[in-house]
Scaffold this motif. Structure first.
Motif, PDB file in Angstrom:
ATOM      1  N   SER A   1       0.942  -1.253   0.013  1.00 23.34           N
ATOM      2  CA  SER A   1       0.041  -0.062  -0.031  1.00 23.34           C
ATOM      3  C   SER A   1       0.802   1.337  -0.036  1.00 23.34           C
ATOM      4  O   SER A   1       0.309   2.448   0.082  1.00 23.34           O
ATOM      5  CB  SER A   1      -0.980   0.025   1.279  1.00 23.34           C
ATOM      6  OG  SER A   1      -0.027  -0.031   2.274  1.00 23.34           O
ATOM      7  N   GLU A   2       2.224   0.995   0.007  1.00 20.62           N
ATOM      8  CA  GLU A   2       3.231   2.068   0.015  1.00 20.62           C
ATOM      9  C   GLU A   2       3.450   2.451  -1.403  1.00 20.62           C
ATOM     10  O   GLU A   2       3.882   1.736  -2.278  1.00 20.62           O
ATOM     11  CB  GLU A   2       4.448   1.984   0.601  1.00 20.62           C
ATOM     12  CG  GLU A   2       4.165   1.471   2.332  1.00 20.62           C
ATOM     13  CD  GLU A   2       3.573   2.564   2.882  1.00 20.62           C
ATOM     14  OE1 GLU A   2       4.183   3.713   2.615  1.00 20.62           O
ATOM     15  OE2 GLU A   2       3.160   2.543   3.888  1.00 20.62           O
ATOM     16  N   SER A   3       3.319   3.772  -1.755  1.00 25.87           N
ATOM     17  CA  SER A   3       3.510   4.361  -3.080  1.00 25.87           C
ATOM     18  C   SER A   3       4.980   4.200  -3.653  1.00 25.87           C
ATOM     19  O   SER A   3       5.396   4.047  -4.775  1.00 25.87           O
ATOM     20  CB  SER A   3       3.245   5.854  -3.337  1.00 25.87           C
ATOM     21  OG  SER A   3       3.865   6.632  -2.309  1.00 25.87           O
ATOM     22  N   LYS A   4       6.017   4.461  -2.498  1.00 29.09           N
ATOM     23  CA  LYS A   4       7.306   4.108  -2.773  1.00 29.09           C
ATOM     24  C   LYS A   4       7.971   2.739  -3.163  1.00 29.09           C
ATOM     25  O   LYS A   4       8.850   2.703  -3.990  1.00 29.09           O
ATOM     26  CB  LYS A   4       8.062   4.509  -1.497  1.00 29.09           C
ATOM     27  CG  LYS A   4       7.772   3.718  -0.278  1.00 29.09           C
ATOM     28  CD  LYS A   4       8.898   4.298   1.050  1.00 29.09           C
ATOM     29  CE  LYS A   4       8.455   3.080   1.876  1.00 29.09           C
ATOM     30  NZ  LYS A   4       8.702   1.823   1.725  1.00 29.09           N
ATOM     31  N   ASP A   5       6.973   1.794  -3.237  1.00 28.01           N
ATOM     32  CA  ASP A   5       7.187   0.519  -3.514  1.00 28.01           C
ATOM     33  C   ASP A   5       6.766   0.413  -5.086  1.00 28.01           C
ATOM     34  O   ASP A   5       7.094  -0.935  -5.704  1.00 28.01           O
ATOM     35  CB  ASP A   5       6.479  -0.462  -2.816  1.00 28.01           C
ATOM     36  CG  ASP A   5       6.947  -0.502  -1.342  1.00 28.01           C
ATOM     37  OD1 ASP A   5       8.227  -0.217  -1.077  1.00 28.01           O
ATOM     38  OD2 ASP A   5       6.039  -0.923  -0.411  1.00 28.01           O
ATOM     39  N   TYR A   6       6.417   1.443  -5.622  1.00 24.40           N
ATOM     40  CA  TYR A   6       5.985   1.152  -7.226  1.00 24.40           C
ATOM     41  C   TYR A   6       6.712   1.727  -7.975  1.00 24.40           C
ATOM     42  O   TYR A   6       7.620   2.743  -7.950  1.00 24.40           O
ATOM     43  CB  TYR A   6       4.635   1.504  -7.551  1.00 24.40           C
ATOM     44  CG  TYR A   6       3.742   0.648  -6.576  1.00 24.40           C
ATOM     45  CD1 TYR A   6       2.891  -0.613  -7.076  1.00 24.40           C
ATOM     46  CD2 TYR A   6       3.229   0.989  -5.227  1.00 24.40           C
ATOM     47  CE1 TYR A   6       2.222  -1.216  -6.506  1.00 24.40           C
ATOM     48  CE2 TYR A   6       2.231   0.098  -4.610  1.00 24.40           C
ATOM     49  CZ  TYR A   6       1.706  -1.028  -5.161  1.00 24.40           C
ATOM     50  OH  TYR A   6       0.987  -1.804  -4.611  1.00 24.40           O
ATOM     51  N   CYS A   7       7.025   1.518  -9.417  1.00 27.79           N
ATOM     52  CA  CYS A   7       7.894   1.946 -10.458  1.00 27.79           C
ATOM     53  C   CYS A   7       7.049   3.137 -11.137  1.00 27.79           C
ATOM     54  O   CYS A   7       6.055   2.730 -11.680  1.00 27.79           O
ATOM     55  CB  CYS A   7       8.237   0.814 -11.233  1.00 27.79           C
ATOM     56  SG  CYS A   7       9.160   1.411 -12.743  1.00 27.79           S
ATOM     57  N   TYR A   8       7.809   4.300 -11.269  1.00 31.12           N
ATOM     58  CA  TYR A   8       7.042   5.378 -11.945  1.00 31.12           C
ATOM     59  C   TYR A   8       7.755   5.743 -13.078  1.00 31.12           C
ATOM     60  O   TYR A   8       7.581   6.822 -13.679  1.00 31.12           O
ATOM     61  CB  TYR A   8       6.714   6.417 -10.926  1.00 31.12           C
ATOM     62  CG  TYR A   8       5.776   6.286  -9.867  1.00 31.12           C
ATOM     63  CD1 TYR A   8       4.590   6.551  -9.783  1.00 31.12           C
ATOM     64  CD2 TYR A   8       6.375   5.733  -8.663  1.00 31.12           C
ATOM     65  CE1 TYR A   8       3.751   5.891  -8.878  1.00 31.12           C
ATOM     66  CE2 TYR A   8       5.573   5.392  -7.606  1.00 31.12           C
ATOM     67  CZ  TYR A   8       4.077   5.553  -7.756  1.00 31.12           C
ATOM     68  OH  TYR A   8       3.164   5.403  -6.684  1.00 31.12           O
ATOM     69  N   HIS A   9       8.957   5.003 -13.398  1.00 31.08           N
ATOM     70  CA  HIS A   9       9.855   5.602 -14.486  1.00 31.08           C
ATOM     71  C   HIS A   9       9.831   4.587 -15.540  1.00 31.08           C
ATOM     72  O   HIS A   9       9.912   3.292 -15.281  1.00 31.08           O
ATOM     73  CB  HIS A   9      11.399   5.663 -13.888  1.00 31.08           C
ATOM     74  CG  HIS A   9      11.534   6.782 -12.822  1.00 31.08           C
ATOM     75  ND1 HIS A   9      11.751   7.968 -12.921  1.00 31.08           N
ATOM     76  CD2 HIS A   9      11.195   6.610 -11.352  1.00 31.08           C
ATOM     77  CE1 HIS A   9      11.720   8.635 -11.828  1.00 31.08           C
ATOM     78  NE2 HIS A   9      11.352   7.938 -10.928  1.00 31.08           N
ATOM     79  N   GLY A  10      10.032   5.058 -16.824  1.00 30.76           N
ATOM     80  CA  GLY A  10      10.269   4.161 -17.894  1.00 30.76           C
ATOM     81  C   GLY A  10      11.455   3.745 -18.246  1.00 30.76           C
ATOM     82  O   GLY A  10      12.349   3.963 -17.461  1.00 30.76           O
ATOM     83  N   ASP A  11      11.604   3.209 -19.172  1.00 29.42           N
ATOM     84  CA  ASP A  11      12.948   2.685 -19.784  1.00 29.42           C
ATOM     85  C   ASP A  11      14.089   3.706 -19.872  1.00 29.42           C
ATOM     86  O   ASP A  11      15.253   3.536 -19.611  1.00 29.42           O
ATOM     87  CB  ASP A  11      12.875   1.651 -20.962  1.00 29.42           C
ATOM     88  CG  ASP A  11      12.032   0.731 -20.965  1.00 29.42           C
ATOM     89  OD1 ASP A  11      11.607   0.204 -19.480  1.00 29.42           O
ATOM     90  OD2 ASP A  11      11.492   0.033 -21.748  1.00 29.42           O
ATOM     91  N   GLN A  12      13.444   4.813 -20.245  1.00 29.90           N
ATOM     92  CA  GLN A  12      14.469   5.949 -20.284  1.00 29.90           C
ATOM     93  C   GLN A  12      14.369   6.748 -19.374  1.00 29.90           C
ATOM     94  O   GLN A  12      14.988   8.017 -19.516  1.00 29.90           O
ATOM     95  CB  GLN A  12      14.229   6.700 -21.845  1.00 29.90           C
ATOM     96  CG  GLN A  12      14.231   6.034 -23.070  1.00 29.90           C
ATOM     97  CD  GLN A  12      13.144   4.923 -23.514  1.00 29.90           C
ATOM     98  OE1 GLN A  12      12.012   5.150 -23.025  1.00 29.90           O
ATOM     99  NE2 GLN A  12      13.452   3.838 -23.998  1.00 29.90           N
ATOM    100  N   GLY A  13      13.967   6.460 -18.279  1.00 32.94           N
ATOM    101  CA  GLY A  13      13.931   7.334 -16.976  1.00 32.94           C
ATOM    102  C   GLY A  13      12.994   8.396 -17.051  1.00 32.94           C
ATOM    103  O   GLY A  13      13.139   9.339 -16.148  1.00 32.94           O
ATOM    104  N   MET A  14      11.939   8.428 -17.829  1.00 34.02           N
ATOM    105  CA  MET A  14      11.087   9.311 -18.003  1.00 34.02           C
ATOM    106  C   MET A  14      10.063   9.162 -16.811  1.00 34.02           C
ATOM    107  O   MET A  14       9.836   7.890 -16.277  1.00 34.02           O
ATOM    108  CB  MET A  14      10.139   9.546 -19.192  1.00 34.02           C
ATOM    109  CG  MET A  14      11.167   9.612 -20.360  1.00 34.02           C
ATOM    110  SD  MET A  14      11.751  11.326 -20.469  1.00 34.02           S
ATOM    111  CE  MET A  14      10.188  12.249 -20.586  1.00 34.02           C
ATOM    112  N   THR A  15       9.585  10.068 -16.056  1.00 35.59           N
ATOM    113  CA  THR A  15       8.615   9.940 -14.988  1.00 35.59           C
ATOM    114  C   THR A  15       7.187  10.197 -15.314  1.00 35.59           C
ATOM    115  O   THR A  15       6.802  10.979 -16.224  1.00 35.59           O
ATOM    116  CB  THR A  15       8.976  11.181 -13.855  1.00 35.59           C
ATOM    117  OG1 THR A  15      10.383  10.864 -13.567  1.00 35.59           O
ATOM    118  CG2 THR A  15       8.031  11.063 -12.617  1.00 35.59           C
TER     119      THR A  15
END
Length: 562
Positions: free
Chosen positions: A261-275
């Motif tokens: 349930s923690e947002s920090k545990d999820y991936c928000y960046h694509g393969d090129q480091g885009m947020t």
């Protein structure tokens, strides 16, 4: 994710720098509308009268000609899905439309050659006899090549043009207005095809009708290309379907992972480091899919990029996949709306063949032209709906009708059209089966009310559907969103063919001569299908939650507006 889709769509557009000014907007509409009209005329030149062409020019039996036409209709409705994927993933809409227009032109040229050069078609049947010269393998090969080229060309242009046109506008209200005028252009051009061009082919000659199609295709292509300096061009970003597939794979591989349930545990960046700034945290719906974006040891490199693309996805990719899942039930209701309409169209032509089609002492309506009433009704209705009805609705309620409301009204009108068809056919059969010997065939004008109702229904539900899909689909799938309409129509054609085949197999309602059958029972069956499907639609519409806070009419939507 309310504002993310629109902002992402704006960011994905490229403005060329050669003119130095902003591109897009209504200045592009005449070029796109001209292309739609020209290419629709070209399509009508070979498609509107295809059954008659196959029977008269290639000595194909009527039932076989009908089956070939249904297959062709289904194919060119599936092709836009392929074209949209290519446009979204690799080349953009402009190049796909341009190349497809050239392919369509080649198909029409080949059609023209088949009716101009005697060696490319069999000799006509002996008058008053069933003796016909068989069609050779070479002649069939050329015919099917022409059909394939024309179908690919039509499929690659018609709905990709809808996406490119909508991409010229930032405001949802302008996009909704564009979709209405887009369908108006198609309907108007189709009316000309089913009247003027069909008449030329039946009474002047096939080469003249196909020749008109060639000229219309050239003009449509020229108009489209001449607007190049005004267009905003969409930027392909690779296949979005790869990202969607990664969601399925990653969810499967992490099926035993406890969801965080923690947002920090999820991936928000694509393969090129885009947020992905549009998504702050994974949504709670379809929560099991959130595992695909949940990071575990080894998923992310020290620099923050993804180390194992098929084990972890971005939150945006997961949310895009959820969006598709949410829209699929609504989309499926459109399939069962298109199926009765396709069946009614086929049966109406058979009815017209056995009715009095004279208008005055000298003019006889071609049987295949009765469908034009639906197109005329749709064209007029589109003008009245957007120019009069919607503004009045807005004054009374403070907002435009939502896409779901428009689609629902289209469902109701289509069911009423089927009921009207059943009543008329029952009356026609009573006249045709009258044994007194002095019965006069019913006039074909009695078919017009059902066609008018279906046309008005299409004026509501087709623009409503395309607005809904364009609004709700992820930004990376905008071309695919508009291709959902022909996909629905294509499936409807195939299902209607299967439905009629089942009726012929298990009932006596549809014999070769429908005057000896009970086609009115078929229509009542379509009414039942339509009513059940409308109930299913209401359930889906009630459960659907708009993903964008701003609807395509430019006004906020709430759940109560459905």
């Amino acid at each position: 994710m309310e504002n993310g889709s629109l902002s992402h769509n704006v960011e994905s557009r490229i403005i060329s720098s050669d003119s130095g000014g902003k591109r897009g907007g209504w200045i592009t509409f005449p070029f796109i509308a001209g292309a739609v009209a020209g290419l629709s005329l070209a399509a009508g030149a070979w498609l509107a009268n295809l059954i008659v062409f196959l029977i008269q020019e290639f000595n194909i039996k009527s039932i076989d000609a009908t089956q070939i036409t249904n297959i062709v209709n289904g194919c060119f409705c599936f092709i836009p899905v392929i074209g949209s994927i290519i446009a979204d993933s690799f080349f953009g809409s402009f190049l796909v439309i341009t190349v497809s227009s050239c392919i369509s032109l080649l198909g029409l040229v080949l059609f023209t050659l088949t009716v101009t050069l005697g060696s490319l078609k069999p000799q006509p049947c002996v008058s008053g006899s069933e003796l016909c010269e068989p069609t050779s393998n070479l002649q069939y090969a050329i015919l099917y090549t022409a059909l394939a080229l024309a179908s690919i060309g039509l499929g690659g242009t018609r709905f990709t043009l809808a996406t490119m046109g909508a991409n010229q506008f930032d405001e949802p209200k302008s996009q909704a207005s564009f979709f209405n005028w887009y369908f108006f252009s198609i309907y108007t051009a189709s009316v000309v095809s089913f009247t003027v061009i069909v008449y030329v082919e039946d009474n002047v000659g096939w080469k003249w009708g196909f020749g008109i199609g060639v000229i219309a295709n050239l003009i449509g292509l020229a108009i489209f290309v001449s607007g190049t300096r005004f267009y905003c061009f969409d930027k392909p970003k690779g296949s979005p379907f790869v990202g969607l597939a990664r969601v399925v794979v990653a969810t499967t591989l992490k099926r035993n992972l406890k969801i965080s349930s923690e947002s920090k545990d999820y991936c928000y960046h694509g393969d090129q480091g885009m947020t992905d700034i549009a998504i702050a945290t994974p949504s709670k719906s379809f929560r099991f899919l959130n595992r695909a974006a949940q990071k575990v040891e080894g998923d992310i490199k020290p620099d923050g990029s993804i180390a194992k693309p098929w084990r972890v996805c971005t939150v945006q990719q997961v949310e895009d996949f959820k969006t598709l899942i949410r829209i699929m039930p609504l989309w499926s209701t459109s399939i069962f709306l298109s199926t009765p309409i396709a069946a009614m169209t086929s049966l109406a032509i058979l009815q017209a063949l056995n009715m009095d089609r004279h208008l005055g002492p000298h003019f006889k309506i071609p049987a295949s032209s009765v469908v034009v009433i639906t197109l005329i009704s749709g064209s007029i209705s589109l003008s009245l709906i957007y120019g009069f009805l919607y503004p009045v609705w807005q004054k009374l309620t403070g907002r435009f009708p939502t896409p779901l409301q428009r689609i629902g009204l289209g469902h109701v009108l289509s069911v009423l059209g089927m009921a009207s068809a059943a009543v008329v056919e029952s009356k026609r059969l009573n006249i045709a089966q009258d044994q007194s010997g002095d019965n006069v065939p019913m006039r074909v004008l009695w078919l017009f009310p059902q066609m008018v109702l279906v046309g008005i229904g299409e004026a509501f539900h087709f623009p409503g559907q395309i607005s809904l899909y364009y609004q709700e689909f992820p930004a990376s799938l905008k071309s695919t969103s508009t291709a959902m309409i022909p996909l629905v129509i294509g499936i409807g054609f195939y299902l209607s063919t299967g439905l009629i085949d089942l009726v012929q197999r298990f009932t006596s309602w549809l014999p070769d001569n429908i005057d000896n059958g009970k086609a009115d029972n078929v229509y009542w069956m379509l009414v039942v299908i339509g009513v059940v499907n409308f109930g299913y639609y209401l359930v889906c519409a009630k459960l659907h939650k708009y993903q964008n806070a701003t609807a395509t009419d430019g006004s906020p939507d709430s759940d109560d507006d459905k």
